[in-house]
Motif scaffolding. Structure first.
Motif, PDB file in Angstrom:
ATOM      1  N   ALA A   1       0.828  -1.207   0.000  1.00  0.00           N
ATOM      2  CA  ALA A   1       0.000   0.000   0.000  1.00  0.00           C
ATOM      3  C   ALA A   1       0.867   1.265   0.000  1.00  0.00           C
ATOM      4  O   ALA A   1       0.621   2.191  -0.791  1.00  0.00           O
ATOM      5  N   ALA A   2       1.866   1.303   0.845  1.00  0.00           N
ATOM      6  CA  ALA A   2       2.713   2.496   0.931  1.00  0.00           C
ATOM      7  C   ALA A   2       3.532   2.690  -0.342  1.00  0.00           C
ATOM      8  O   ALA A   2       3.750   3.826  -0.784  1.00  0.00           O
ATOM      9  N   PHE A   3       3.993   1.596  -0.939  1.00  0.00           N
ATOM     10  CA  PHE A   3       4.751   1.696  -2.190  1.00  0.00           C
ATOM     11  C   PHE A   3       3.935   2.460  -3.231  1.00  0.00           C
ATOM     12  O   PHE A   3       4.423   3.389  -3.862  1.00  0.00           O
ATOM     13  N   PHE A   4       2.663   2.070  -3.392  1.00  0.00           N
ATOM     14  CA  PHE A   4       1.822   2.755  -4.370  1.00  0.00           C
ATOM     15  C   PHE A   4       1.455   4.163  -3.925  1.00  0.00           C
ATOM     16  O   PHE A   4       1.319   5.060  -4.757  1.00  0.00           O
ATOM     17  N   CYS A   5       1.306   4.379  -2.632  1.00  0.00           N
ATOM     18  CA  CYS A   5       1.033   5.734  -2.144  1.00  0.00           C
ATOM     19  C   CYS A   5       2.202   6.667  -2.439  1.00  0.00           C
ATOM     20  O   CYS A   5       2.003   7.830  -2.814  1.00  0.00           O
ATOM     21  N   PHE A   6       3.422   6.175  -2.297  1.00  0.00           N
ATOM     22  CA  PHE A   6       4.594   6.978  -2.625  1.00  0.00           C
ATOM     23  C   PHE A   6       4.748   7.165  -4.132  1.00  0.00           C
ATOM     24  O   PHE A   6       5.216   8.198  -4.594  1.00  0.00           O
TER      25      PHE A   6
ATOM     26  N   LEU B   1      -7.445   5.914  -4.901  1.00  0.00           N
ATOM     27  CA  LEU B   1      -6.757   4.627  -4.946  1.00  0.00           C
ATOM     28  C   LEU B   1      -5.839   4.464  -3.740  1.00  0.00           C
ATOM     29  O   LEU B   1      -5.760   3.389  -3.148  1.00  0.00           O
ATOM     30  N   LYS B   2      -5.175   5.544  -3.365  1.00  0.00           N
ATOM     31  CA  LYS B   2      -4.296   5.505  -2.194  1.00  0.00           C
ATOM     32  C   LYS B   2      -5.092   5.184  -0.932  1.00  0.00           C
ATOM     33  O   LYS B   2      -4.679   4.345  -0.123  1.00  0.00           O
ATOM     34  N   VAL B   3      -6.227   5.826  -0.767  1.00  0.00           N
ATOM     35  CA  VAL B   3      -7.084   5.574   0.398  1.00  0.00           C
ATOM     36  C   VAL B   3      -7.559   4.128   0.391  1.00  0.00           C
ATOM     37  O   VAL B   3      -7.541   3.440   1.424  1.00  0.00           O
ATOM     38  N   ALA B   4      -7.971   3.633  -0.783  1.00  0.00           N
ATOM     39  CA  ALA B   4      -8.434   2.245  -0.890  1.00  0.00           C
ATOM     40  C   ALA B   4      -7.326   1.263  -0.503  1.00  0.00           C
ATOM     41  O   ALA B   4      -7.584   0.270   0.195  1.00  0.00           O
ATOM     42  N   LEU B   5      -6.100   1.524  -0.912  1.00  0.00           N
ATOM     43  CA  LEU B   5      -4.984   0.634  -0.578  1.00  0.00           C
ATOM     44  C   LEU B   5      -4.676   0.655   0.919  1.00  0.00           C
ATOM     45  O   LEU B   5      -4.391  -0.389   1.510  1.00  0.00           O
ATOM     46  N   ILE B   6      -4.736   1.830   1.526  1.00  0.00           N
ATOM     47  CA  ILE B   6      -4.504   1.921   2.975  1.00  0.00           C
ATOM     48  C   ILE B   6      -5.606   1.194   3.736  1.00  0.00           C
ATOM     49  O   ILE B   6      -5.351   0.480   4.712  1.00  0.00           O
ATOM     50  N   LEU B   7      -6.850   1.342   3.286  1.00  0.00           N
ATOM     51  CA  LEU B   7      -7.959   0.623   3.925  1.00  0.00           C
ATOM     52  C   LEU B   7      -7.804  -0.887   3.753  1.00  0.00           C
ATOM     53  O   LEU B   7      -8.067  -1.651   4.685  1.00  0.00           O
ATOM     54  N   TRP B   8      -7.363  -1.318   2.573  1.00  0.00           N
ATOM     55  CA  TRP B   8      -7.119  -2.747   2.312  1.00  0.00           C
ATOM     56  C   TRP B   8      -6.061  -3.285   3.281  1.00  0.00           C
ATOM     57  O   TRP B   8      -6.253  -4.320   3.917  1.00  0.00           O
ATOM     58  N   ALA B   9      -4.927  -2.581   3.398  1.00  0.00           N
ATOM     59  CA  ALA B   9      -3.853  -3.021   4.300  1.00  0.00           C
ATOM     60  C   ALA B   9      -4.329  -3.006   5.754  1.00  0.00           C
ATOM     61  O   ALA B   9      -3.988  -3.900   6.539  1.00  0.00           O
ATOM     62  N   SER B  10      -5.128  -2.015   6.101  1.00  0.00           N
ATOM     63  CA  SER B  10      -5.660  -1.926   7.471  1.00  0.00           C
ATOM     64  C   SER B  10      -6.615  -3.076   7.768  1.00  0.00           C
ATOM     65  O   SER B  10      -6.600  -3.633   8.871  1.00  0.00           O
ATOM     66  N   LEU B  11      -7.439  -3.451   6.799  1.00  0.00           N
ATOM     67  CA  LEU B  11      -8.365  -4.570   6.983  1.00  0.00           C
ATOM     68  C   LEU B  11      -7.610  -5.876   7.190  1.00  0.00           C
ATOM     69  O   LEU B  11      -7.936  -6.652   8.100  1.00  0.00           O
TER      70      LEU B  11
END
Length: 190
Positions: free
Chosen positions: A120-125, A134-144
């Motif tokens: 998630a962080a790789f794509f956020c960076f 998309l960044k928010v969705a990836l962080i939520l995915w990793a958090s889940l």
């Protein structure tokens, strides 16, 4: 340190105590690494399709980030700190609802959290600011995925927090490596 450990245990017990048959099934599914293989393959295909050689370099540096996160979590931290998983702990083990088995003996830190947050962080960076949904969705995915580990009784919140931090740091290192290689070698810029 004992105060932190007590707070971690208390927060774990509170979060782990909230079970329903529906969420038990969902969390078992969410935590299964093989469920996410199609998602990972889609990410790899999209990166290579849209970015060609740069996409291949992204895949390689993302793989290095996740591999490093996993090695730090499982190869260094778990054996060094040797903190028992909640389901193996004599103090809280009797009250833990371990839905999907207990896993290995040690839990500090969570490899699931380290690996999912590395992705998630790789794509956020990497992605531009306009890609914030998309960044928010990836962080939520990793958090889940990370929360599922607490829900299933195999990690304390502290295991998750430190694992996520390791994932973010290794993602940053992967992005740094990506930029160095892509700037130094013209082959990867095409």
């Amino acid at each position: 340190m004992e105060t932190l450990k007590s707070l971690d245990q208390a927060l774990f017990l509170e979060l782990n105590s909230r079970h329903t048959p529906f969420w038990d099934q969902v969390m078992v599914l969410v935590t299964n690494k093989y469920v996410w293989v199609p998602f990972y393959l889609l990410l790899i295909i999209l990166m290579i399709y849209f970015y060609r050689r740069r996409g291949a370099l992204m895949v390689l540096t993302l793989g290095a980030s996740v591999g490093l996160a996993d090695f730090i979590a499982s190869g260094i931290f778990k054996p060094f700190f040797a903190r028992l998983r909640p389901c193996h702990d004599a103090v809280v083990g009797a009250t833990v609802q371990a839905i999907n088995g207990c896993g290995g003996k040690y839990g500090f830190v969570s490899s699931h959290a380290a690996n999912s947050f590395a992705i998630a962080a790789f794509f956020c960076f990497l992605l531009p600011a306009r890609q914030w949904p998309l960044k928010v969705a990836l962080i939520l995915w990793a958090s889940l995925i990370s929360y599922s580990r607490i829900y299933l009784g195999v990690h304390y919140p502290g295991d998750i927090t430190v694992g996520a931090a390791i994932g973010v740091v290794t993602a940053w290192l992967g992005i740094y490596l990506y930029h160095i290689i892509s700037e130094r070698y013209r082959f990867w810029r095409v």
